[in-house]
Design a protein around this motif. Sequence first.
Motif, mmCIF file in Angstrom:
data_model
loop_
_atom_site.group_PDB
_atom_site.id
_atom_site.type_symbol
_atom_site.label_atom_id
_atom_site.label_comp_id
_atom_site.label_asym_id
_atom_site.label_seq_id
_atom_site.Cartn_x
_atom_site.Cartn_y
_atom_site.Cartn_z
ATOM 1 N N GLU A 156 0.421 56.645 19.461
ATOM 2 C CA GLU A 156 0.726 57.935 20.127
ATOM 3 C C GLU A 156 2.174 58.329 20.440
ATOM 4 O O GLU A 156 3.075 57.558 20.560
ATOM 5 N N THR A 158 4.822 60.725 22.661
ATOM 6 C CA THR A 158 4.752 61.403 24.103
ATOM 7 C C THR A 158 5.959 62.368 24.180
ATOM 8 O O THR A 158 7.193 62.020 23.831
ATOM 9 N N SER A 211 1.748 65.159 24.275
ATOM 10 C CA SER A 211 1.556 64.233 23.527
ATOM 11 C C SER A 211 0.914 64.289 22.287
ATOM 12 O O SER A 211 0.032 65.206 22.412
ATOM 13 N N VAL A 213 -1.602 62.601 19.550
ATOM 14 C CA VAL A 213 -2.380 61.568 19.245
ATOM 15 C C VAL A 213 -2.717 61.442 17.875
ATOM 16 O O VAL A 213 -3.439 62.482 17.084
#
Length: 406
Positions: A156, A158, A211, A213
């Motif tokens: 991930e 961010t 974010s 993913v």
Amino acid sequence: MEFLLTEEQRMVQKTIRDFVQKELIPLEPEVLRNEREGRPGISPEKLHELQMKAKEIGFWGIETPEEYGGANLGAVMSAIIAIEIARTFIPFRLGGVADNILYFCNEEQKKKYLIPTINGERRSCFAITEPGAGSDAKSIRMSAVKDGNDWVLNGEKTFITQGHEADFTIVFAVTDKEKGADGGVTCFLVDRDMGWRSEYIHTMGEWGPASLVFENVRVPEENILGEVGNGFELAMRWIGKGRWMIPARAIGSAERLLQMGVDYSKMRKTFGKPIAEHQAIQWMLADSAVEIEATKWLVLRAAWMVENDVDARHQSAIAKLYGSNMANNVVDRVLQIHGGMGYTKELPIERWYRELRLLRIFEGTDEILRRTIARNLIKGHVKIGEIDSADMLARNGRREKVASRS
């Protein structure tokens, strides 16, 4: 030692200032109203329309090489333009630009990513920050594992600017845990339709990062930017390229705010006279003017160094640290001068107050910049008392070039 702008620089400055006054500032009341009512302040379509208007008057790809249709005006001109555009909080930027590391694309990648981005047909985002790796970028954990002709990405990212709007990302992942950042990080160009998703992050400002993913996202070998293992070097090139531009934008916002403070102080009366006549107000105005002026020359010197191929990392760190704090000081004083009105959403001051606070965090926190500056001094990378950068010019082989321009 020449501090005057050239005729060309003055012309560009005036043209951009007129554009901001005519096209952008009139949109501010509507944007504030939309934001108060929970709607997007300004649509992407409107921003694109404004970019096209700017293109009509010659402002497209300010730092983009001519071979890609840009103007390639250089760092100093870019700083001047950034100052002028930042006189409004409308989130406008000139078109025809691409992340500097996209120029490391191979020929096929240039056709698919670089050129469409410059033309405004595609939108990118730069993704290195992770939930556990912000200032300490070497601690990134996103993994990329080779599987046949593909790499499988998991992890991930961010606080990614334009992460919710981008259709492809320039993302960094660990390809060799043993080597870490020094040869173990690789940069990938990853289209959204390859499987990554974005999640909007609400912040105290109107800036909306995201974010990103990645869950078993397969990326073909051909989408590696540069070479396997040289990703961290590319990331540092990206981060170092734009650090001095942040305080450039801070100057424009602060100058607009200071003018608002001056105008209001001459109009608002207390105890029978304008508050501009009270020493407490005068000192706030004076301190703000001094700090803006100091930031301006720190930024322009950093831009000059970049334009002349002099290592500007130390100067950029100083400009970013000082300029970010300057902007926060100025907006706080101007809000104080306006009193209760400054605290309301009827004026843009409280909005700037929230947004300018970000400057002390992203692309180098105050603490990291102080660490960088101190380490440069302690290790002797810079010399105390150095004024004309003669040693730096000599080390970079640029003395003849600069002298020929004088």
